[in-house]
Write a protein that holds these residues in place. Structure first.
Motif, PDB file in Angstrom:
ATOM      1  N   PRO A 216      -4.024   0.957  -2.573  1.00  0.00           N
ATOM      2  CA  PRO A 216      -3.132   0.533  -3.654  1.00  0.00           C
ATOM      3  C   PRO A 216      -3.624   0.924  -5.039  1.00  0.00           C
ATOM      4  CG  PRO A 216      -4.301  -1.370  -2.699  1.00  0.00           C
ATOM      5  CD  PRO A 216      -4.793  -0.146  -1.986  1.00  0.00           C
ATOM      6  N   GLU A 217      -4.856   1.412  -5.159  1.00  0.00           N
ATOM      7  CA  GLU A 217      -5.483   1.597  -6.476  1.00  0.00           C
ATOM      8  C   GLU A 217      -4.837   2.658  -7.354  1.00  0.00           C
ATOM      9  OE1 GLU A 217      -7.089   1.206  -3.648  1.00  0.00           O
ATOM     10  OE2 GLU A 217      -9.101   0.379  -3.877  1.00  0.00           O
ATOM     11  N   ARG A 218      -4.516   3.824  -6.738  1.00  0.00           N
ATOM     12  CA  ARG A 218      -4.042   4.946  -7.571  1.00  0.00           C
ATOM     13  C   ARG A 218      -3.169   5.856  -6.703  1.00  0.00           C
ATOM     14  NH1 ARG A 218      -6.075   7.662 -12.361  1.00  0.00           N
ATOM     15  NH2 ARG A 218      -5.400   9.819 -12.288  1.00  0.00           N
ATOM     16  N   TRP A 219      -1.878   5.829  -6.952  1.00  0.00           N
ATOM     17  CA  TRP A 219      -0.963   6.644  -6.142  1.00  0.00           C
ATOM     18  C   TRP A 219       0.297   6.973  -6.924  1.00  0.00           C
ATOM     19  CZ3 TRP A 219       3.792   4.406  -5.668  1.00  0.00           C
ATOM     20  CH2 TRP A 219       3.855   3.022  -5.786  1.00  0.00           C
ATOM     21  N   LEU A 220       1.025   7.962  -6.388  1.00  0.00           N
ATOM     22  CA  LEU A 220       2.331   8.328  -6.956  1.00  0.00           C
ATOM     23  C   LEU A 220       3.253   8.634  -5.787  1.00  0.00           C
ATOM     24  CD1 LEU A 220       3.123  10.797  -9.794  1.00  0.00           C
ATOM     25  CD2 LEU A 220       4.023  11.270  -7.514  1.00  0.00           C
ATOM     26  N   ASN A 221       4.507   8.272  -5.933  1.00  0.00           N
ATOM     27  CA  ASN A 221       5.496   8.632  -4.909  1.00  0.00           C
ATOM     28  C   ASN A 221       6.722   9.233  -5.574  1.00  0.00           C
ATOM     29  OD1 ASN A 221       6.431   8.635  -2.128  1.00  0.00           O
ATOM     30  ND2 ASN A 221       7.983   7.220  -2.871  1.00  0.00           N
ATOM     31  N   VAL A 222       7.115  10.420  -5.091  1.00  0.00           N
ATOM     32  CA  VAL A 222       8.321  11.062  -5.627  1.00  0.00           C
ATOM     33  C   VAL A 222       9.271  11.338  -4.460  1.00  0.00           C
ATOM     34  CG1 VAL A 222       7.179  13.345  -5.604  1.00  0.00           C
ATOM     35  CG2 VAL A 222       9.235  13.021  -6.942  1.00  0.00           C
TER      36      VAL A 222
END
Ligand SMILES: C[S@@+](CC[C@H](N)C(=O)[O-])C[C@H]1O[C@@H](n2cnc3c(N)ncnc32)[C@H](O)[C@@H]1O
Length: 277
Positions: A216-222
């Motif tokens: 959960p710390e560092r993510w991106l979703n496109v």
């Protein structure tokens, strides 16, 4: 699942999204001089002919990369992707589409390394041919998720992984979060791109949920939705663990172009979520 052949789908709307983001992430890692490792867990053949063979069955590239190449005034994020695709084609005619391994081959430097996994015998052979004189590459006919874990931590302590399975069996969705958990345990700062199809079975929602819990710390979703026909693949997404800090603004810059160029009806849309502290 060895019935899947990426040649049928080469250059479709999902490849455009996947490869444009991949290219940006590879270029971002090159901003530092230190070498890095690129791992392709599901590499495919490396490159695809668009004028013969499987790609001519459904011409999926016509709804993807062809539309993008015909567009003018694109934001630099998409312009760079188009320039790379054009560099594989001598004439104005689009005859070759590079897969993720060849995109990486083109971008990586002398001291960077590639580890490419492919299980299908024919695609493995093509991949080997495409890299036969490339000292940076190791082409491996073994399971790619295990290969990613085995490669960590890389000696350079810098790595980018693309996870791009066929998703023809449900197990593809279930094993990814476990593999990522194991991989990050060995090397927490890896940048990992996970591509997924948006299908009516909605299994991608379970995958996203699991990924958000694993890291959960560092993510991106496109996600790029191209139609609402509710049959087949109506869009695709990329979950990026440890994304470059500028990836949100980069994708934002093409928030209207991606759906307007690749969309197939009025429901086309791009959505972006991220946690980057
Ligand atoms: C979607 S394609 C890859 C496309 C490629 N990443 C690209 O962007 O050009 C998925 C590939 O994974 C291969 N594959 C399936 N299961 C695999 C596994 N467990 N390990 C490695 N490769 C696998 C398939 O044969 C297929 O060629």
């Amino acid at each position: 699942m060895l019935s899947y052949r990426h040649a049928f789908h080469a250059g479709n709307h999902a490849d455009v999204l996947k490869h444009a983001v991949l290219l940006h992430c590879l270029n971002y890692l090159k901003k530092k001089d230190a070498p890095f490792l690129y791992v392709d867990t599901h590499a495919g053949a490396g490159a695809y002919k668009l004028s013969e063979g499987f790609a001519t069955k459904r011409h999926e590239y016509r709804e993807g990369v062809s539309k993008m190449l015909n567009e003018e005034g694109l934001p630099s994020f998409l312009d760079e992707y188009c320039a790379l695709i054009n560099s594989f084609n001598n004439s104005s005619e689009l005859t070759v589409y590079p897969g993720s391994p060849l995109i990486a081959k083109e971008v990586l430097r002398y001291n960077d390394q590639l580890r490419l996994h492919e299980l299908h015998p024919t695609d493995f052979e093509s991949l080997q041919q495409n890299f036969k004189s490339d000292h940076r590459a190791t082409v491996i006919k073994k399971d790619g998720l295990r290969g990613m874990i085995r490669a960590f931590p890389p000696p350079s302590r810098r790595a980018l992984v693309l996870i791009d399975p066929p998703y023809k069996i449900q197990n593809d969705y279930h094993v990814i979060p476990y593999a990522i958990d194991d991989a990050l345990f060995k090397f927490k700062t890896a940048t990992i791109l996970i591509w997924y199809p948006m299908l009516n079975n909605r299994l991608y929602e379970e995958l996203k949920n699991a990924l958000s819990q694993v890291y959960p710390e560092r993510w991106l979703n496109v996600e790029l939705t191209v139609n609402n026909q509710n049959k087949g693949m109506f869009g695709s997404g990329l979950w990026v663990i440890n994304p470059p800090w500028d990836l949100p603004s980069t994708i934002e810059s093409s928030k209207s172009e991606l759906p307007s160029v690749l969309g197939q009806d009025e429901s086309a849309a791009l959505t972006l979520d991220f946690v980057i502290p």
